[in-house]
Design a protein around this motif. Structure first.
Motif, PDB file in Angstrom:
ATOM      1  N   UNK A 171      -0.677  -8.042  -4.354  1.00 34.41           N
ATOM      2  CA  UNK A 171      -1.649  -6.978  -4.115  1.00 34.41           C
ATOM      3  C   UNK A 171      -0.995  -5.801  -3.397  1.00 34.41           C
ATOM      4  N   UNK A 172      -0.164  -6.095  -2.387  1.00 38.29           N
ATOM      5  CA  UNK A 172       0.490  -5.027  -1.621  1.00 38.29           C
ATOM      6  C   UNK A 172       1.467  -4.241  -2.492  1.00 38.29           C
ATOM      7  N   UNK A 173       2.012  -4.870  -3.511  1.00 40.61           N
ATOM      8  CA  UNK A 173       2.979  -4.202  -4.384  1.00 40.61           C
ATOM      9  C   UNK A 173       2.311  -3.487  -5.557  1.00 40.61           C
ATOM     10  N   UNK A 174       1.009  -3.278  -5.455  1.00 40.49           N
ATOM     11  CA  UNK A 174       0.322  -2.528  -6.504  1.00 40.49           C
ATOM     12  C   UNK A 174       0.906  -1.128  -6.633  1.00 40.49           C
ATOM     13  N   UNK A 175       1.314  -0.561  -5.518  1.00 39.23           N
ATOM     14  CA  UNK A 175       1.842   0.803  -5.513  1.00 39.23           C
ATOM     15  C   UNK A 175       3.366   0.777  -5.397  1.00 39.23           C
ATOM     16  N   UNK A 176       4.051   1.129  -6.489  1.00 39.15           N
ATOM     17  CA  UNK A 176       5.507   1.191  -6.446  1.00 39.15           C
ATOM     18  C   UNK A 176       5.982   2.410  -5.668  1.00 39.15           C
ATOM     19  N   UNK A 177       5.086   3.392  -5.510  1.00 40.25           N
ATOM     20  CA  UNK A 177       5.355   4.544  -4.645  1.00 40.25           C
ATOM     21  C   UNK A 177       4.284   4.538  -3.559  1.00 40.25           C
ATOM     22  N   UNK A 178       4.521   3.898  -2.429  1.00 42.14           N
ATOM     23  CA  UNK A 178       3.476   3.714  -1.418  1.00 42.14           C
ATOM     24  C   UNK A 178       3.087   5.024  -0.739  1.00 42.14           C
ATOM     25  N   UNK A 179       1.949   4.994  -0.056  1.00 47.39           N
ATOM     26  CA  UNK A 179       1.473   6.127   0.735  1.00 47.39           C
ATOM     27  C   UNK A 179       0.896   5.579   2.029  1.00 47.39           C
ATOM     28  N   UNK A 253      13.947   3.671   3.630  1.00 47.83           N
ATOM     29  CA  UNK A 253      14.389   2.277   3.513  1.00 47.83           C
ATOM     30  C   UNK A 253      13.322   1.432   2.825  1.00 47.83           C
ATOM     31  N   UNK A 254      12.061   1.587   3.274  1.00 51.45           N
ATOM     32  CA  UNK A 254      10.991   0.735   2.745  1.00 51.45           C
ATOM     33  C   UNK A 254      10.512   1.192   1.369  1.00 51.45           C
ATOM     34  N   UNK A 255      10.628   2.485   1.088  1.00 51.38           N
ATOM     35  CA  UNK A 255      10.205   2.984  -0.217  1.00 51.38           C
ATOM     36  C   UNK A 255      11.003   2.315  -1.336  1.00 51.38           C
ATOM     37  N   UNK A 256      12.289   2.060  -1.069  1.00 52.84           N
ATOM     38  CA  UNK A 256      13.113   1.382  -2.072  1.00 52.84           C
ATOM     39  C   UNK A 256      12.584  -0.012  -2.346  1.00 52.84           C
ATOM     40  N   UNK A 257      12.094  -0.692  -1.309  1.00 50.13           N
ATOM     41  CA  UNK A 257      11.556  -2.042  -1.498  1.00 50.13           C
ATOM     42  C   UNK A 257      10.384  -2.028  -2.477  1.00 50.13           C
ATOM     43  N   UNK A 258       9.512  -1.058  -2.355  1.00 52.76           N
ATOM     44  CA  UNK A 258       8.370  -0.963  -3.266  1.00 52.76           C
ATOM     45  C   UNK A 258       8.807  -0.544  -4.668  1.00 52.76           C
ATOM     46  N   UNK A 259       9.800   0.307  -4.744  1.00 48.66           N
ATOM     47  CA  UNK A 259      10.260   0.797  -6.032  1.00 48.66           C
ATOM     48  C   UNK A 259      11.047  -0.265  -6.793  1.00 48.66           C
ATOM     49  N   UNK A 260      11.896  -0.986  -6.073  1.00 48.81           N
ATOM     50  CA  UNK A 260      12.812  -1.934  -6.718  1.00 48.81           C
ATOM     51  C   UNK A 260      12.400  -3.384  -6.558  1.00 48.81           C
ATOM     52  N   UNK A 261      11.351  -3.640  -5.755  1.00 51.43           N
ATOM     53  CA  UNK A 261      10.806  -4.974  -5.515  1.00 51.43           C
ATOM     54  C   UNK A 261      11.706  -5.824  -4.618  1.00 51.43           C
TER      55      UNK A 261
END
Length: 339
Positions: A171-179, A253-261
């Protein structure tokens, strides 16, 4: 009943004005006077602390998120957005807000309300004034940051495996580009699991030292919320904290985690990912970004933007494959042994 539990019960049956009977208010700071006035007005320390704790969380969370909502709506700031082609819509912001509020009232409200009686039973101060000195509070807050970061690192990694990912963390990874608002957009179970790292540090510290004021915990919670929301903001400004403190994680740093999983499982600091080797793909990506910028410095703006979009799309595609493997919908690639 333990000695501390007896004190808690006695306080609950004592009027708040009696608690402050021996306090010289002229020697208190303005904030300390307001603190005492709140407890006197509510006239029940348990209700006063629980209500103040929840209201603090809500005001800080949404108060810190609002500037990022405004920034997302202003095209000028796109130059600093890590994934400039993915700006959250008003509908996405609203859907996220509803889920966050649901978690706040069903998970965080009970946890916040129960936290202080438990911690008070371990010796934590709540209504008492004056507050501890900064020389007392700052080391405590530093310990909470380190503890939470390490707890989050291992718990977060666990949430990326099998059923825990498929049924909870996905559910948290719904957004690959978080806000910003999406910092606490998560399954209620995840809110409870990862939130444990935030409150367990103060509880354990209080249990061991018997020396902690809830005012210190409020400062810690405020800073932790700022960190989480900023890390999910999707923006990397020249003045962002990671450019001042090299081991701070930040949004980049964290944006990459959402983008690349994969990679970058920590919250506040980078050292756990570096020590355990879970930032290798991230560092490779940053190297490719730097090389691409150097190679295309004489190209047009549209060409540079196109190259950036292609690289992001490539990383995202790899992330989707890694996500499918984690939730079991795709087999892991077989390794070939060299004879």
């Amino acid at each position: 009943m333990t000695f501390n539990a007896t004190i808690v019960a006695a306080v609950a049956q004592t009027t708040t004005q009696q608690l402050y009977a021996n306090i010289d208010f002229t020697k208190l700071s303005w904030l300390e006077q307001m603190w005492a006035a709140w407890y006197i007005r509510i006239d029940n320390p348990i209700i006063a602390t629980g209500l103040m704790s929840f209201l603090l969380h809500e005001f800080v969370y949404f108060g810190r998120s609002i500037p990022w909502i405004i920034i997302d709506a202003v095209p000028y700031f796109r130059r600093w957005k890590l994934q400039p082609n993915k700006v959250p819509t008003a509908q996405e912001q609203w859907e996220c807000t509803k889920m966050v509020l649901f978690s706040h009232f069903t998970i965080e409200l009970p946890a916040i309300w129960l936290f202080h009686p438990m911690a008070e039973n371990f010796g934590m101060s709540t209504w008492q004034v004056p507050f501890p000195s900064w020389t007392t509070m700052l080391p405590q807050i530093a310990i909470f940051f380190v503890f939470e970061d390490m707890f989050h690192y291992f718990a977060h990694q666990a949430l990326h495996t099998g059923a825990l990912y498929k049924h909870i963390h996905k559910i948290h990874h719904k957004y690959s580009a978080p806000f910003g608002l999406a910092a606490e957009y998560a399954h209620p179970a995840e809110v409870f699991i990862l939130g444990t790292g935030t409150i367990a540090g103060p509880i354990l510290y209080c249990w061991y030292t018997r020396n902690l004021h809830i005012f210190t915990v409020y400062i810690w919670i405020t800073l932790r919320l700022f960190q989480a929301i900023d890390a999910h903001s999707g923006y990397d400004f020249p003045w962002s904290l990671q450019h001042i403190i090299p081991f701070w994680s930040g949004a980049e740093h964290h944006d990459f985690h959402h983008m690349a999983f994969t990679n970058n499982f920590s919250t506040s600091f980078r050292w756990c990912d570096r020590i355990f080797g879970t930032d290798d793909k991230y560092r490779e990506y940053r190297a490719r970004i730097d090389a691409q910028k150097a190679a295309m410095k004489n190209k047009s703006k549209s060409e540079r933007e196109e190259a950036e979009r292609n690289l992001i799309a490539e990383i995202e595609a790899e992330g989707l494959r890694a996500e499918a493997i984690a939730e079991g919908s795709m087999p892991a690639p077989k390794t070939v042994k060299v004879q």
